[in-house]
Motif scaffolding. Structure first.
Motif, PDB file in Angstrom:
ATOM      1  N   THR A  99     -19.165   7.522  43.470  1.00  0.00           N
ATOM      2  CA  THR A  99     -20.303   6.639  43.746  1.00  0.00           C
ATOM      3  C   THR A  99     -20.008   5.208  43.308  1.00  0.00           C
ATOM      4  N   MET A 100     -19.389   5.058  42.132  1.00  0.00           N
ATOM      5  CA  MET A 100     -19.027   3.712  41.679  1.00  0.00           C
ATOM      6  C   MET A 100     -18.018   3.066  42.618  1.00  0.00           C
ATOM      7  N   ASP A 114     -19.544  19.982  35.100  1.00  0.00           N
ATOM      8  CA  ASP A 114     -18.952  18.727  34.623  1.00  0.00           C
ATOM      9  C   ASP A 114     -17.932  18.177  35.607  1.00  0.00           C
ATOM     10  N   SER A 115     -17.155  19.079  36.202  1.00  0.00           N
ATOM     11  CA  SER A 115     -16.133  18.652  37.154  1.00  0.00           C
ATOM     12  C   SER A 115     -16.757  17.966  38.365  1.00  0.00           C
ATOM     13  N   VAL A 116     -17.809  18.590  38.905  1.00  0.00           N
ATOM     14  CA  VAL A 116     -18.508  17.990  40.049  1.00  0.00           C
ATOM     15  C   VAL A 116     -19.192  16.689  39.637  1.00  0.00           C
ATOM     16  N   TRP A 117     -19.814  16.689  38.468  1.00  0.00           N
ATOM     17  CA  TRP A 117     -20.546  15.506  37.978  1.00  0.00           C
ATOM     18  C   TRP A 117     -19.607  14.319  37.799  1.00  0.00           C
ATOM     19  N   ASP A 118     -18.456  14.560  37.158  1.00  0.00           N
ATOM     20  CA  ASP A 118     -17.493  13.474  36.931  1.00  0.00           C
ATOM     21  C   ASP A 118     -16.987  12.895  38.244  1.00  0.00           C
ATOM     22  N   SER A 153     -22.355   2.976  31.213  1.00  0.00           N
ATOM     23  CA  SER A 153     -23.574   3.786  31.276  1.00  0.00           C
ATOM     24  C   SER A 153     -23.239   5.267  31.463  1.00  0.00           C
ATOM     25  N   VAL A 154     -22.264   5.554  32.330  1.00  0.00           N
ATOM     26  CA  VAL A 154     -21.835   6.938  32.540  1.00  0.00           C
ATOM     27  C   VAL A 154     -21.256   7.522  31.251  1.00  0.00           C
ATOM     28  N   ASP A 155     -20.362   6.776  30.596  1.00  0.00           N
ATOM     29  CA  ASP A 155     -19.753   7.253  29.355  1.00  0.00           C
ATOM     30  C   ASP A 155     -20.796   7.430  28.256  1.00  0.00           C
ATOM     31  N   TYR A 156     -21.733   6.487  28.187  1.00  0.00           N
ATOM     32  CA  TYR A 156     -22.766   6.530  27.158  1.00  0.00           C
ATOM     33  C   TYR A 156     -23.625   7.786  27.315  1.00  0.00           C
ATOM     34  N   TYR A 157     -24.004   8.073  28.556  1.00  0.00           N
ATOM     35  CA  TYR A 157     -24.831   9.248  28.798  1.00  0.00           C
ATOM     36  C   TYR A 157     -24.038  10.527  28.515  1.00  0.00           C
ATOM     37  N   LYS A 158     -22.793  10.557  28.959  1.00  0.00           N
ATOM     38  CA  LYS A 158     -21.979  11.759  28.780  1.00  0.00           C
ATOM     39  C   LYS A 158     -21.714  12.033  27.303  1.00  0.00           C
ATOM     40  N   THR A 159     -21.565  10.972  26.509  1.00  0.00           N
ATOM     41  CA  THR A 159     -21.296  11.135  25.079  1.00  0.00           C
ATOM     42  C   THR A 159     -22.523  11.617  24.322  1.00  0.00           C
ATOM     43  N   LEU A 160     -23.687  11.044  24.612  1.00  0.00           N
ATOM     44  CA  LEU A 160     -24.892  11.333  23.829  1.00  0.00           C
ATOM     45  C   LEU A 160     -25.729  12.476  24.378  1.00  0.00           C
ATOM     46  N   HIS A 161     -25.696  12.676  25.696  1.00  0.00           N
ATOM     47  CA  HIS A 161     -26.608  13.650  26.298  1.00  0.00           C
ATOM     48  C   HIS A 161     -25.875  14.590  27.250  1.00  0.00           C
ATOM     49  N   HIS A 162     -24.666  14.939  26.892  1.00  0.00           N
ATOM     50  CA  HIS A 162     -23.868  15.827  27.731  1.00  0.00           C
ATOM     51  C   HIS A 162     -24.566  17.181  27.887  1.00  0.00           C
ATOM     52  N   GLY A 163     -24.570  17.687  29.109  1.00  0.00           N
ATOM     53  CA  GLY A 163     -25.130  19.004  29.362  1.00  0.00           C
ATOM     54  C   GLY A 163     -26.603  19.011  29.703  1.00  0.00           C
ATOM     55  N   LYS A 164     -27.241  17.844  29.753  1.00  0.00           N
ATOM     56  CA  LYS A 164     -28.656  17.770  30.133  1.00  0.00           C
ATOM     57  C   LYS A 164     -28.795  17.776  31.656  1.00  0.00           C
ATOM     58  N   ARG A 165     -29.999  18.042  32.126  1.00  0.00           N
ATOM     59  CA  ARG A 165     -30.232  18.227  33.565  1.00  0.00           C
ATOM     60  C   ARG A 165     -30.620  16.956  34.321  1.00  0.00           C
TER      61      ARG A 165
END
Length: 641
Positions: free
Chosen positions: A165-166, A155-159, A217-229
């Protein structure tokens, strides 16, 4: 054995997910529907035919529309950087075709498609250029989870990667706008090889809106699908995709980024004036520069096949007339819209200049007394302008025909003069551009079904700065008799040049006679302006009035209009009224009119009676080029002297 089997299945699922190209048709069910055979449906099919070629011509990004209210279809087509013209065109066509099939009757829909690169197609009933659109949205994700023991560090690297990138995307767009809000990054992650991320926004939105769209989009994905590959978030204004593998060719040459990036600088104040520059138009440069101009003008490009079908391949039976730059044909588009197609001559050197000029000028003008440009077509040697069809031809068709002129009573002629006045006033003062038409004459005034006038043919129009008053040219073009003396003799033009032409038009409309019909009348060198001035001196202006105008009760009003016409054609341009003042004089009878001074080109009998003849004395050296005509046809070929 069972464990090994599960691992194999997991790998197989990941491979399948990796191989699927992005393709998610999103139909906006809240925006409304249309019937299969409706005008909206036909407009959508028609713009689909031309969208791929438009995107290719406009360097991978095109926004346009098709049809008329209330059935206009707005569309955007866009390819990400790195897509060649052929690949981009094919992607847009495939995407558009799939969208029409997946959303058969929804007025609003969009989709992103691609594997090696991305392309976007978006259709809507409402204009959306420059508007941030977040919904509808669609999310695709890899159902396989990140191992729990790696999740915190992952998560740390992903965030950090998403934020970097943004930041990089917006910073790069501020320094290099051609980057089109596009960025891809890679970051190493413990327990896995790398995370790859791709972000893109549509280039019409602001930097702030682009970043907001991606953040959501980042927040939406992290909220609904956190931990997916891996996953994808699609919105009309932005795109986000990340994976644990290199999913696109865009990553082939990417360098590993540093641990952190400097803070994003504050964007400069938004100032986007509409600028039109004089660009070279010779040879290959013409087409390159024209594409830039058309992009500025935001005009709709028609496919050549569409125009050929609409005009029955430019059949003689559809020919409406011929001007100085080419022929005009009547046509009908697939949606039933009647159009007039101006086909520029393939051999006219000046046609390229006028084509570019007319698209740039007319595409930005909207007024009921100006002919509306619907679009253009540019393929090979064909240069076509597509206008709204005006059923009653031009003013000269009625005015100078003894039989047809009977239809023009004083009320109708008064309405025509008033409409021309409002159209020119809009060009000079009320539009966002200050435009000098430079070729106002009866043949360039078209009449609609209710005989309302519409000014046409902007091939020689010039755009002035709002504070600019006068310009000079070494090439005088136009129709002699409508051109003021300062333009013919010195190449000087201004809004007062159009005022002079308008004055001649008033006198023609009242008399029913061509300006050119007065030459060599009664053995004297003459013209309409000279003739009217003599009537003024003899206090017999009533002799000018067309006998068709029988309303005796309106005779004083007609005389007043002649008086205003004479004020417009005075020799000194400073003495001529502005169009705003003319409009007041025409609509307010209580305004006292000035006494006119002798007009420009007051021809007197004798060898030195014609100032143009003096200016063009054989053998006289001059740096001025003239291209003018003594009749109603505009001449565009330069004749060096």
């Amino acid at each position: 054995m069972a464990k090994k089997s599960c691992v194999s299945i997991l790998c197989f699922l990941i491979i399948i997910f990796s191989a699927i190209s992005v393709s998610a048709q999103t139909c906006d069910e809240t925006a409304g529907n249309f019937k299969p055979d409706s005008p909206y449906a036909m407009n959508r099919r028609l713009i689909n035919v031309t969208l791929a070629s438009n995107v290719t011509v406009h360097d991978g990004n095109f926004y346009g529309w098709m049809g008329l209210d209330p059935d206009i279809v707005y569309a955007v087509g866009m390819c990400s950087p790195g897509a060649g013209p052929e690949a981009c065109s094919q992607c847009i066509q495939d995407t558009s075709d799939s969208l029409l099939k997946s959303c058969p009757n929804q007025t609003d829909s969009f989709t992103w498609l691609g594997e090696e690169f991305l392309c976007l197609v978006h259709y809507s009933r409402k204009p959306f250029s420059g508007v941030l659109i977040l919904e509808p949205s669609k999310v695709l994700y890899n159902s396989v989870d990140i191992e729990k023991e790696n999740l915190k560090e992952f998560d740390s690297v992903w965030d950090e990667l998403m934020s970097r990138t943004m930041t990089s995307l917006v910073r790069n767009n501020l320094s290099t706008p051609t980057s089109k809000y596009y960025e891809n990054e890679i970051a190493p992650v413990p327990g896995y090889k790398n995370i790859s991320v791709l972000m893109q926004c549509t280039p019409d939105v602001s930097s702030e809106d682009c970043k907001l769209c991606l953040e959501k989009s980042v927040d939406y994905y992290k909220t609904l699908h956190h931990g997916k590959r891996g996953g994808i978030v699609l919105r009309p204004s932005c795109f986000l995709r990340w994976e644990l593998y290199t999913f696109s060719g865009v990553f082939d040459h990417i360098r590993m980024p540093p641990p952190s990036s400097p803070p994003l600088p504050s964007p400069p104040p938004s100032k986007t004036p509409f600028v039109v520059t004089n660009m070279p138009v010779k040879g290959k440069n013409f087409f390159t520069n024209l594409m830039l101009v058309l992009k500025i003008a935001e005009s709709v490009q028609f496919d050549l096949k569409t125009i050929e079908a609409a005009t029955s391949n430019f059949s003689a039976s559809n020919k409406l007339g011929q001007g100085g730059f080419g022929e005009v044909y009547k046509g009908m588009l697939m949606n039933g819209t009647e159009v007039a197609v101006k086909r520029l001559s393939k051999t006219s050197r000046q046609g390229e200049v006028e084509f570019k000029n007319e698209v740039v000028v007319v595409a930005k003008l909207q007024h009921r007394n100006l002919v509306k440009l619907l679009g253009f077509s540019l393929q090979g040697e064909e240069k076509l302008l597509v206008y709204e069809f005006i059923p009653n031809k031009s003013l000269d068709y009625f005015l100078f025909d003894p039989k047809k002129r009977i239809q023009l009573d004083w009320t109708m002629r008064c309405n025509i003069i008033g409409g021309i006045t409002r159209g020119i006033l809009y060009l000079h003062q009320d539009s966002r551009l200050k435009i000098i038409h430079r070729d106002l004459k009866a043949s360039n005034i078209l009449l609609d079904s209710d005989m309302n006038p519409k000014i046409a043919d902007f091939g020689m129009a010039k755009i002035f700065g709002m504070d600019q008053n006068v310009a000079n040219t070494s090439r005088v073009v136009g129709t002699f008799g409508y051109m003021p003396p300062e333009y013919v003799t010195h190449g000087q033009f201004s809004i007062k040049s159009d005022v002079y032409s308008f004055g001649v038009l008033i006198l023609e409309i009242i008399s029913g006679k061509k300006n050119s019909s007065f030459y060599q009348m009664e053995g004297l060198v003459n013209n309409l302006v000279t003739y009217v001035w003599r009537l003024w001196e003899n206090k017999s202006l009533h002799e000018l009035i067309d006998p068709v105008i029988r309303e005796e009760s309106k005779r004083d009003e007609v005389i007043r209009y002649i008086h205003i016409g004479l004020l417009c054609v005075q020799e000194n341009s400073a003495e001529r009224p502005t169009m705003s003042r003319i409009h007041q004089m025409l609509t307010t009878s209580s305004i006292t009119l000035d006494v006119p001074l002798p007009p420009g080109f007051l021809f007197r009998n004798g060898p030195q009676s014609n100032p143009l003849a003096q200016r063009l004395e054989p053998g006289e050296p001059t740096s001025m080029s003239f291209a003018c005509s003594l009749d109603e046809a505009t001449i565009t070929d330069v004749s060096p002297r």
